[in-house]
Structure formats: structure tokens, C-alpha cells
Enzyme design. Sequence first.
Site, PDB file in Angstrom:
ATOM      1  N   SER A 143       1.094  -1.055   0.074  1.00  0.00           N
ATOM      2  CA  SER A 143       0.091  -0.077   0.119  1.00  0.00           C
ATOM      3  C   SER A 143       1.015   1.154  -0.091  1.00  0.00           C
ATOM      4  CB  SER A 143      -0.680   0.179   1.271  1.00  0.00           C
ATOM      5  OG  SER A 143      -1.364   1.218   1.592  1.00  0.00           O
ATOM      6  N   TYR A 156      -2.150  -0.880  10.630  1.00  0.00           N
ATOM      7  CA  TYR A 156      -1.909  -0.888   9.126  1.00  0.00           C
ATOM      8  C   TYR A 156      -0.523  -0.871   8.428  1.00  0.00           C
ATOM      9  CZ  TYR A 156      -3.793  -1.048   4.351  1.00  0.00           C
ATOM     10  OH  TYR A 156      -3.883  -1.422   2.911  1.00  0.00           O
TER      11      TYR A 156
HETATM   12  P1  NAI Z   1     -11.350  -6.370  -0.242  1.00  0.00           P
HETATM   13  O1  NAI Z   1     -12.090  -6.507   1.201  1.00  0.00           O
HETATM   14  O2  NAI Z   1     -12.198  -5.918  -1.164  1.00  0.00           O
HETATM   15  O3  NAI Z   1     -10.752  -7.921  -0.565  1.00  0.00           O
HETATM   16  C1  NAI Z   1      -9.895  -8.683   0.266  1.00  0.00           C
HETATM   17  C2  NAI Z   1     -10.498 -10.085   0.284  1.00  0.00           C
HETATM   18  O4  NAI Z   1      -9.569 -10.897   1.416  1.00  0.00           O
HETATM   19  C3  NAI Z   1     -11.905 -10.199   0.754  1.00  0.00           C
HETATM   20  O5  NAI Z   1     -12.627 -11.019  -0.031  1.00  0.00           O
HETATM   21  C4  NAI Z   1     -11.597 -10.746   2.232  1.00  0.00           C
HETATM   22  O6  NAI Z   1     -12.726 -11.765   2.221  1.00  0.00           O
HETATM   23  C5  NAI Z   1     -10.465 -11.617   1.951  1.00  0.00           C
HETATM   24  N1  NAI Z   1      -9.926 -12.007   3.446  1.00  0.00           N
HETATM   25  C6  NAI Z   1     -10.168 -11.213   4.359  1.00  0.00           C
HETATM   26  N2  NAI Z   1      -9.092 -11.774   5.510  1.00  0.00           N
HETATM   27  C7  NAI Z   1      -8.834 -13.176   4.898  1.00  0.00           C
HETATM   28  C8  NAI Z   1      -8.165 -13.999   5.402  1.00  0.00           C
HETATM   29  N3  NAI Z   1      -7.636 -14.195   6.845  1.00  0.00           N
HETATM   30  N4  NAI Z   1      -7.859 -15.096   4.525  1.00  0.00           N
HETATM   31  C9  NAI Z   1      -8.287 -15.334   3.212  1.00  0.00           C
HETATM   32  N5  NAI Z   1      -9.073 -14.123   2.759  1.00  0.00           N
HETATM   33  C10 NAI Z   1      -9.338 -13.175   3.563  1.00  0.00           C
HETATM   34  O7  NAI Z   1     -10.064  -5.434   0.016  1.00  0.00           O
HETATM   35  P2  NAI Z   1      -8.895  -4.874  -1.185  1.00  0.00           P
HETATM   36  O8  NAI Z   1      -9.012  -3.360  -1.009  1.00  0.00           O
HETATM   37  O9  NAI Z   1      -9.282  -5.683  -2.374  1.00  0.00           O
HETATM   38  O10 NAI Z   1      -7.829  -5.508  -0.413  1.00  0.00           O
HETATM   39  C11 NAI Z   1      -6.695  -6.172  -1.168  1.00  0.00           C
HETATM   40  C12 NAI Z   1      -5.450  -5.552  -0.533  1.00  0.00           C
HETATM   41  O11 NAI Z   1      -5.094  -4.571  -1.304  1.00  0.00           O
HETATM   42  C13 NAI Z   1      -5.170  -5.568   0.632  1.00  0.00           C
HETATM   43  O12 NAI Z   1      -3.789  -6.073   1.052  1.00  0.00           O
HETATM   44  C14 NAI Z   1      -5.010  -4.032   1.107  1.00  0.00           C
HETATM   45  O13 NAI Z   1      -4.261  -3.645   2.241  1.00  0.00           O
HETATM   46  C15 NAI Z   1      -4.552  -3.295  -0.133  1.00  0.00           C
HETATM   47  N6  NAI Z   1      -4.806  -2.051  -0.468  1.00  0.00           N
HETATM   48  C16 NAI Z   1      -6.117  -1.646  -0.743  1.00  0.00           C
HETATM   49  C17 NAI Z   1      -6.490  -0.263  -0.879  1.00  0.00           C
HETATM   50  C18 NAI Z   1      -7.839   0.311  -1.324  1.00  0.00           C
HETATM   51  O14 NAI Z   1      -7.922   1.629  -1.241  1.00  0.00           O
HETATM   52  N7  NAI Z   1      -8.904  -0.690  -1.396  1.00  0.00           N
HETATM   53  C19 NAI Z   1      -5.263   0.766  -0.982  1.00  0.00           C
HETATM   54  C20 NAI Z   1      -3.808  -0.130  -0.842  1.00  0.00           C
HETATM   55  C21 NAI Z   1      -3.951  -1.298  -0.515  1.00  0.00           C
END
Ligand code: NAI
Length: 306
Positions: A143, A156
Amino acid sequence: MEDLAGKVAFITGGASGVGLGQAKVFAEAGCRIVIADIRQDHLDEAMAWFRDRNAAVHPIRLDITDREAYKAAADEAESVFGPVQLLFNTCGVSQFGPIQDATWEDWDWQLGVNLGGVINGVMILAPRMIARRQGGHIVTTASMAAFNGSPGGGIYCTSKFAVRGLTESLRGDLAPHDIGVSLLCPAGVNTNIHEAVLTRPAKYASTGYYGPDPERFRQLKSVIVDGMDPVVLARHVLQAVKENRFWVLPYPEVKEQLLRVHQTIIDALARPEDDPDYEDRKRRQEAAFAAVRAQRAAANNQQGGK
Ligand code: NAI
């Protein structure tokens, strides 16, 4: 890795947001995809999207913090599609608040998923990739929080700084095995991360922050809703994998922030003229490092000669 057709990709958090975008884009590029996710509803929705699209996608319900379950998921991926060549450590969670208000469980949950989950992925899949001798690529999602700390974002940021250190180190470690490594540092992405606390296990229920509060979710969503589309983001990742490029930073708007952070660090460096021992210390350290490098080279030569 130029030719992606038929490659097997294992994507954590692959049923939503950034991970689902990667699943769509790499499936379109001809990869066979495993989406591993803790949320069954996300897996079901993702599979419904892929159903009529002629893509090879296999869902696995997995909590990436559970090492035994992760090993079993890696076995399942191999038995369904064959050896994994692409690992996407994408899954992550976030919850915000001042460090002094955190419970131990707040730390354990976020570090367990954001850092522990990445460690588990690397420890379980990298040795298998090496053993297969087919090369590969690992993409880890950090991130912009990997570059500077922020009030309210302490846990985080801690996890994302650590993931960056792990991933930068891993790139050198895996290079001799023809396995590329990239670090994706998104700014805003329009995903479901505002609901992350819904995935928090009961054993970590005690929190100093907030629970699944719809008003909080609305606020958190409001700052990402205009973020990048996950599919657009994943196209940048695809290009980076093809070029074996480490940094994936497709956000020109963060340039000033990065310049500021790094300039502040450079400006904080002591001046050589303020340290009377500077030249001697530098010479001694360079000599010590050169000796270690020579020892390593000799040991490698000896091993190679055997
Ligand atoms: P999201 O919540 O849409 O997707 C994350 C997925 O991971 C979800 O489907 C959730 O069920 C799953 N998950 C959560 N805990 C879990 C576990 N213990 N084991 C397996 N699956 C699990 O979120 P997003 O935004 O797509 O996040 C993906 C990555 O992007 C993360 O590492 C986040 O930190 C990073 N990120 C996101 C940003 C944003 O603006 N959305 C900005 C910067 C980084």
C-alpha cells in the site's frame, strides 16, 4: 514472465477487490486461477461472475493465517491445475484508530493477516516453485502505507512496511531461481475493504476500535469509492509481471508524497564533516563487507566444484 498462457495463479483475497481484479485480468491472459478467500459469499459472487466466461477458475475457502489449511489449499491447487507458477499475496484487512487504543487482538488480527498471511504464502509456495524449476512470479500487495506512518493507521502501516521489507528481500533471494517478485503499492482502489472487520475471527473479538458499524463502513467507503478500478489496477500488475518489474506504482498523484518522505529522510542524514571518524569508519566497514563477500564467493566456488 512473458508467456502467461496456461500458467497457474494462486490469488489470496481473490474473491473481492484487488484480488478479484487480478483474477479477471490474469484469467483473460490465459492463466488458470485459484481464488482463495475467507468469505464464502465473496467466493460465490466471484464464481457467478466467471461462470459464463470460459475461464479456468477454482475457488478455495481459506483463512490465510491458518498454516495447515494453507498447505492443504496449495495441495488442492496443484491437484486441480498442476504446479503454481504465480502467487499473488493480495489479501489484506484494515481497521483504524490510535495505537494507544489498540488491544492485543487488534494487533494480532491485522498483523496476522497482512504480514503473517504473506509470510505463510511465501513459506508454503516459494519452495514448491523452486523445486519445480519452472520459474514463476510472486506479486505482493502492500500500500502507500508502506512508505510513511500516519496517525490512526499505525497497525496497518506496521504491517505494510514489514511486507515491503519482506518483498524487497525476497526479490534477491528468488532471482537465482528465475522467480520474479513485484510489490504493488496502491493508493485508493474501489473495493470492499471498508467491510474488512466482518472477516475478523471471534478469537480476536476484543477491540479498542470499532465493530461492523454501517455508518463507519459508509465513511470508509467514501474515501475509496473514487479510487482505481481493480481491473485497471490489475492490468498494471500484468505488465509488471511481463517485464519482471519490482515496483508497481500506477498512481502519478503520489509523486509529491514520495518525494517529501524520501527528502525528509535524506535531509536528516548527518554530514560527513560532523563526524571525525567518518572516513576511517567507512573504510573499515567497506573492508569488512568485502571480506564477507570474498568468503561467500569462495564457499560458492567450492560448492560448485563438488
Ligand atoms: P477487499 O476487502 O475487497 O478484498 C480482500 C479479500 O480478502 C476479501 O474478499 C476478504 O474476504 C479476504 N480476506 C480477508 N481476510 C482473509 C483471510 N484471513 N484469509 C483469506 N481471505 C481473507 O479489499 P481490497 O481493497 O481488495 O484489499 C486487497 C489488498 O489491497 C489488501 O492487502 C489491502 O491492504 C490493499 N490495499 C487496498 C487499498 C484500497 O484502497 N482498497 C489501498 C491500498 C492497499
